[in-house]
Design a protein around this motif. Structure first.
Motif, mmCIF file in Angstrom:
data_model
loop_
_atom_site.group_PDB
_atom_site.id
_atom_site.type_symbol
_atom_site.label_atom_id
_atom_site.label_comp_id
_atom_site.label_asym_id
_atom_site.label_seq_id
_atom_site.Cartn_x
_atom_site.Cartn_y
_atom_site.Cartn_z
ATOM 1 N N LYS A 11 -5.103 9.899 0.831
ATOM 2 C CA LYS A 11 -6.141 10.477 -0.020
ATOM 3 C C LYS A 11 -7.461 9.726 0.118
ATOM 4 O O LYS A 11 -8.543 10.328 0.132
ATOM 5 C CB LYS A 11 -5.678 10.457 -1.481
ATOM 6 N N LEU A 12 -7.405 8.390 0.240
ATOM 7 C CA LEU A 12 -8.620 7.592 0.372
ATOM 8 C C LEU A 12 -9.300 7.814 1.717
ATOM 9 O O LEU A 12 -10.539 7.813 1.810
ATOM 10 C CB LEU A 12 -8.294 6.098 0.196
ATOM 11 N N LYS A 17 -14.801 16.832 7.715
ATOM 12 C CA LYS A 17 -14.738 16.381 9.102
ATOM 13 C C LYS A 17 -13.476 16.922 9.774
ATOM 14 O O LYS A 17 -12.507 17.294 9.115
ATOM 15 C CB LYS A 17 -14.747 14.858 9.156
ATOM 16 N N GLU A 18 -13.533 16.943 11.100
ATOM 17 C CA GLU A 18 -12.393 17.452 11.863
ATOM 18 C C GLU A 18 -11.170 16.581 11.615
ATOM 19 O O GLU A 18 -11.250 15.359 11.509
ATOM 20 C CB GLU A 18 -12.720 17.475 13.360
ATOM 21 N N MET A 19 -10.029 17.253 11.518
ATOM 22 C CA MET A 19 -8.742 16.598 11.256
ATOM 23 C C MET A 19 -8.805 15.739 9.996
ATOM 24 O O MET A 19 -8.067 14.765 9.848
ATOM 25 C CB MET A 19 -8.292 15.762 12.463
ATOM 26 N N TYR A 20 -9.701 16.173 9.080
ATOM 27 C CA TYR A 20 -9.846 15.507 7.775
ATOM 28 C C TYR A 20 -10.130 14.005 7.898
ATOM 29 O O TYR A 20 -9.853 13.229 6.989
ATOM 30 C CB TYR A 20 -8.593 15.716 6.927
ATOM 31 N N ASN A 21 -10.631 13.599 9.089
ATOM 32 C CA ASN A 21 -11.000 12.198 9.296
ATOM 33 C C ASN A 21 -9.793 11.255 9.204
ATOM 34 O O ASN A 21 -9.923 10.075 8.829
ATOM 35 C CB ASN A 21 -12.058 11.764 8.266
ATOM 36 N N LEU A 22 -8.623 11.752 9.573
ATOM 37 C CA LEU A 22 -7.399 10.948 9.425
ATOM 38 C C LEU A 22 -6.917 10.350 10.747
ATOM 39 O O LEU A 22 -5.811 9.835 10.830
ATOM 40 C CB LEU A 22 -6.289 11.823 8.837
ATOM 41 N N GLN A 23 -7.756 10.399 11.787
ATOM 42 C CA GLN A 23 -7.295 9.962 13.098
ATOM 43 C C GLN A 23 -6.781 8.517 13.091
ATOM 44 O O GLN A 23 -5.812 8.186 13.785
ATOM 45 C CB GLN A 23 -8.429 10.090 14.133
ATOM 46 N N LYS A 28 0.844 -1.195 0.000
ATOM 47 C CA LYS A 28 0.000 0.000 0.000
ATOM 48 C C LYS A 28 0.881 1.247 0.000
ATOM 49 O O LYS A 28 1.845 1.333 0.762
ATOM 50 C CB LYS A 28 -0.920 0.002 1.224
ATOM 51 N N TYR A 29 0.507 2.210 -0.854
ATOM 52 C CA TYR A 29 1.256 3.454 -1.007
ATOM 53 C C TYR A 29 0.653 4.504 -0.080
ATOM 54 O O TYR A 29 -0.545 4.792 -0.141
ATOM 55 C CB TYR A 29 1.193 3.910 -2.463
ATOM 56 N N ILE A 30 1.488 5.075 0.774
ATOM 57 C CA ILE A 30 0.996 5.937 1.846
ATOM 58 C C ILE A 30 0.244 7.151 1.310
ATOM 59 O O ILE A 30 -0.755 7.591 1.894
ATOM 60 C CB ILE A 30 2.173 6.374 2.761
ATOM 61 N N VAL A 31 0.691 7.719 0.182
ATOM 62 C CA VAL A 31 0.015 8.889 -0.373
ATOM 63 C C VAL A 31 -1.415 8.539 -0.765
ATOM 64 O O VAL A 31 -2.371 9.269 -0.474
ATOM 65 C CB VAL A 31 0.785 9.449 -1.581
#
Length: 952
Positions: free
Chosen positions: A843-844, A850-856, A836-839
């Motif tokens: 993006k997915l 959403k807060e913190m771009y939903n990246l928690q 899996k490619y981190i970039v």
């Protein structure tokens, strides 16, 4: 043979008589010989036993004693011998602008009690400033700026009662500012010193109140860009001779002392980018002020102060984010000298009116992000070119007219204003490639360097009248000092990484198309001997001194011919001496050939031509064997596909990392050469420093500064045991960005790294980031500035897809790799992990609604709960911009660095503050290796692709 037996005693007697008749004191001669042995590139006429009588370049004598040494910008290489103390009558020592003069200042320098001028500007000296310097009781000028001195400021400098100029700026000095305590002296005793220049160091602690007193005659106090804390002492108001006060870019707090306005002679006042609180300072009575910057502090909210209107000399009023409120009086813009008003991020409201009587010099009114709801332009002077910026005000979002919205509500894009001194009523000459046409249209080899202004006292770099005035001033100064200068050219006005104005300077010779050493030293001395100039000069090595050497050889030949005609006996004597000299020369050539580190470099191999180096020290194999204790296992600190890395300690105590290629390995020959050439040219605090190399006995070894805390990869993966919080990651990102920005914008020639990744970012003892590993890098000459076509090399996961597809390498390829690095800082994951490619994963997962771009869920747990949501979102936005598919859509590294600075400010951090004192605050239990050279060695040049040809 019989003739030689007769002549030899005569020759010996002649030589003895010449020595006896020599003008130079023997002790001084021996001292100069000691310096000569330690230095490379000394003037070629440093021969014979009579420096004073034979006029050695750079040496001045009085009554057989050496009183001055001026050797500037002649590419001197080596160290300063402790035997220099034997020059007991020396009054002036100026070795400025020799970047390869390194090592520490010998403590014996304190024995040169006649020394009054010590200029070592822009050299490579390091280590502590010896306390013995306090013994130089005659010292008037002490300029040690722009070196790498570390440690604390010696309190003994306070003993220099005659000191006029003290410049220790642009070093790595730390600790507190020393003041008198008990029997120990300090800088408060320097009551006759006019200049304290300490900018851009790592000085910490409070500014001592004892530093200032009413007996002082200080004019310039430059303490900006340090780590100073605490209050501004009220005793500062006692020094009424002050003209420039720079305390900006520190961490000063508390209220500004109310007696600051006692400083009625101050012309420039900088308190910006601190943590000052309390009421906005009252500057009433400081009627000579023409530059004021109080930005980015935490002053109490206040209405527009009345003192704005009393400063009749004011040219620049900079007060961003100072909580000023209320309408601006129209009379402000009528101040006759006013050029620039920057009051961004305040609460200025009402109607902005500049009237019709505003200053003819007014160029900029920047009021973005206030609460102005209407703008009344001047109808009488509508054609006046005043840039007005009101973006972020209600007028731009609540129904302003179309013209207003279009004209004043957009943020102007930065422009690259260029300037070059125009020809003086003549047509520029068509010169050979190695010469330049001067302003008087003559082809010549100019002496070059950069002028760095200590203050942004002029409001912009587009004022041609300013350049013309400075050009005239320089020419008059050179003429006054009887220097062989024909003309001066100024060009390329810009700002450096710390936002100081910078200009390129070219000085053209008069009478011939090159300068000799005397001319270069004279010009350099005038520029380094700064009494009141608002700038300092950093000169380049002058590469055309061999032209002057040729003329002196012709003169010598004439002397020999004339002497030969004097008589047959003298001719035979000279012939004998010639034979002897020839044999000595042959011996010297053989010795030099043996010592040539590249004598066996084979350009027919894939290692390319002989390296062209600037200052890297050549170590012998035996030296490195000694420094690493015979390459012992105890000193083995890592290994990679290319070889092993050993910790070593040089004779001066410096720790180094010695990277040793495997015996007989031919892999990476070209990369080895590339890295030596490149690192010998680059010098920046965020780029790893090359100390030297070894190329003998079949060895290829590189000697680097020792970086204590490993790679960024080690810390992100947990191998180093260092815990990186969000603040630390932002500082590391900024340091790495500044290092790459230097390579792209300021290195000469520019450099594309081509392998930006977390294993090539090293962390020093303070966790400062340093860009490393230049084996794959490309130098970009002027014809190539757009791109260079080259076979693809790099590391999978960091590789720019556009470069991979087109094979066209640009600076934006480094930006892409840096963008991937930013993703690593967020997630602590490798770029490609389990396929899996981190970039793509970021993006997915992201959702901007959403807060913190939903990246928690994808963030590194260490930082997920400690970061400010807004700073995270801006960081993600920047990271994604860097990995845009097309290079033209990516920012430059300069823009990336600025973006990270803005993110840090958003998170409540000072981007110019120093890192932690050590890494101890961030260490958990140590895991694995404690060095930066494990697993993925800096010698691993293989990357993800096969090596390119020797022509790559």
């Amino acid at each position: 043979m019989m003739v030689l037996r007769i002549l030899f005693p005569l020759l010996v007697a002649l030589i003895q008589s010449l020595v006896i008749a020599a003008l130079t004191d023997q002790q001084d001669f021996d001292a100069l010989q000691s310096l000569k042995k330690l230095w490379e590139n000394v003037p070629p006429n440093w021969e014979g036993a009579d420096p004073c009588g034979n006029g050695w370049d750079g040496i001045e004598c009085i009554n057989s004693r050496v009183v001055s040494i001026k050797l500037l910008s002649i590419n001197l290489t080596g160290q300063l011998s402790s035997d220099i103390q034997e020059l007991s009558e020396l009054e002036t020592l100026d070795l400025s602008y020799n970047k390869d003069l390194t090592g520490s200042l010998p403590t014996t320098i304190g024995n040169m009690t006649k020394l009054s001028n010590l200029f070592l500007v822009g050299c490579g000296f390091s280590g502590p400033i010896p306390s013995s310097i306090g013994s130089l009781q005659e010292l008037v000028f002490l300029s040690l700026n722009s070196n790498r001195f570390s440690g604390s400021i010696p309190p003994s400098i306070g003993l220099l009662s005659k000191l006029f100029w003290l410049d220790l700026a642009d070093n790595k000095l730390s600790g507190t500012i020393p003041v008198s305590e008990g029997t120990t002296t300090g800088l408060d005793k320097l009551v006759h010193t006019k200049h304290f220049h300490f900018r851009k160091n790592q000085l910490s602690g409070e500014i001592p109140s004892q530093l200032f007193n009413s007996d002082m005659t200080l004019k310039h106090l430059l303490l900006e860009n340090n780590l100073l804390t605490g209050n501004i002492p009220s005793t500062l108001g006692l020094v009424q001779t002050l003209e420039i006060v720079r305390l900006d870019k520190n961490s000063l707090n508390g209220s500004v002392p109310p007696n600051l306005n006692n400083l009625t002679s101050v012309l420039e006042l900088y308190l910006a980018n601190n943590k000052l609180t309390g009421p906005l300072p009252n500057l009433t009575g400081m009627n000579l002020l023409y530059y004021v910057d109080l930005s980015n502090n935490s002053f109490a909210a206040s209405y527009v102060p009345a003192w704005f209107l009393t400063l009749e000399k004011l040219t620049s009023l900079i007060m961003e984010d100072t909580r000023i409120q209320g309408p601006l009086p129209v009379s402000l813009f009528s101040l006759i000298q006013l050029q620039k008003v920057v009051l961004r991020n305040n609460k200025i409201n009402g109607t902005l009116t500049i009237g019709s009587s505003y200053s003819n010099r007014l160029q900029l009114i920047d009021l973005r992000n206030n609460t102005i709801d209407h703008f009344r332009p001047s109808t009488e002077r509508a054609g006046q070119n005043v840039q007005i910026i009101l973006a972020g005000n209600p007028i731009c979002v609540e129904g302003g007219t179309e013209t207003e919205t279009e004209t004043y509500c957009s943020i102007p894009q930065p422009t690259n204003d260029s300037y070059s001194t125009p020809p003086e009523n003549c047509t520029p000459s068509s010169c050979s490639p190695d010469q330049i046409s001067s302003p008087t249209c003559k082809c010549a080899h100019p002496y070059t360097g950069i002028i760095i202004f200590r203050t942004p006292f002029f409001s912009n770099l587009r004022d041609k009248s300013f350049f013309a005035s400075l050009q005239k001033e320089l020419i008059l100064t050179f003429k006054f000092n009887n220097l062989p200068v024909d003309s001066v050219s100024l060009s390329n006005p810009t700002n450096d990484l710390d936002d100081y104005p910078v200009l390129n300077l070219q000085v053209f010779p008069s009478g011939q198309n090159y300068f000799n050493r005397t001319g270069i030293s004279g010009i350099g001395f005038v520029l380094s001997n700064q009494t009141f100039k608002p700038y300092f000069f950093i000169g380049e090595n002058y590469g055309y001194l061999d032209l002057a050497t040729g003329s002196s050889k012709s003169s010598s030949s004439g002397i020999i011919i004339g002497a030969a005609a004097g008589g047959s006996v003298l001719f035979l004597l000279l012939l004998t001496a010639g034979i002897y000299a020839f044999r000595q020369k042959r011996r010297a050539e053989v010795a030099a050939k043996k010592n040539d580190p590249f004598g066996s470099w084979d350009p027919k191999t894939n290692s390319g031509g002989v390296p062209q180096l600037k200052g890297a020290r050549c170590f012998s194999f035996e030296e490195l064997k000694k420094y690493t204790n015979n390459f012992s296992e105890v000193n083995d600190v890592g290994s990679g596909g290319y070889g092993k890395v050993y910790r070593g300690t040089l004779s001066n105590g410096q720790l180094v990392a010695v990277k040793r290629a495997r015996q007989g390995s031919r892999q990476g020959g070209l990369e080895f050469k590339t890295e030596i050439e490149l690192l010998s040219r680059v010098h920046h605090k965020n780029v790893v420093s090359l100390v030297g190399f070894c190329f003998e006995q079949g060895e290829q070894m590189l000697v680097y500064e020792y970086i204590a805390n490993g790679t960024l990869k080690d810390s992100l993966s947990g191998r180093s045991g260092i815990r990186l919080d969000w603040m630390r990651r932002l500082r590391i990102a900024l340091g790495a960005a500044r290092g790459l920005q230097y390579l792209h914008d300021l290195a000469d020639p520019p450099v594309i790294h081509r392998d930006v990744k977390s294993t090539n970012i090293l962390l020093d003892e303070r966790l400062n980031a340093k860009v490393a590993d230049f084996g794959l890098s490309k130098l970009m000459g002027e014809p190539e500035r757009g791109h260079v076509t080259t076979q693809v090399k790099g590391t999978m996961g960091y590789l720019d897809p556009e470069y991979y597809m087109t094979q066209q390498l640009t600076e934006k390829s480094d930006v892409y790799g840096f963008g991937v690095l930013l993703h690593e800082l967020l997630t602590a994951r490798s770029p490609i992990e389990k396929g899996k490619y981190i970039v793509r994963e970021v993006k997915l997962a992201m959702d901007k609604t959403k807060e913190m771009y939903n990246l928690q869920q994808i963030l590194d747990p260490i930082i997920a709960s400690s970061m400010a949501a807004r700073s995270l979102e801006k960081f993600v936005d920047l990271a994604l911009k860097c990995v845009e598919e097309s290079g033209v859509d990516r920012p430059t590294m300069s823009e990336v660095a600025k973006g990270i600075e803005n993110i840090m400010e958003l998170a409540g951090l000072n981007p110019n503050a120093e890192s932690a004192s050590t890494s101890a605050s961030y260490e958990g239990e140590k895991k694995g290796s404690e060095n930066p050279y494990t697993n993925e060695s800096l010698f691993d040049y293989s990357g993800a692709y096969p090596p390119s040809s020797a022509h790559d």
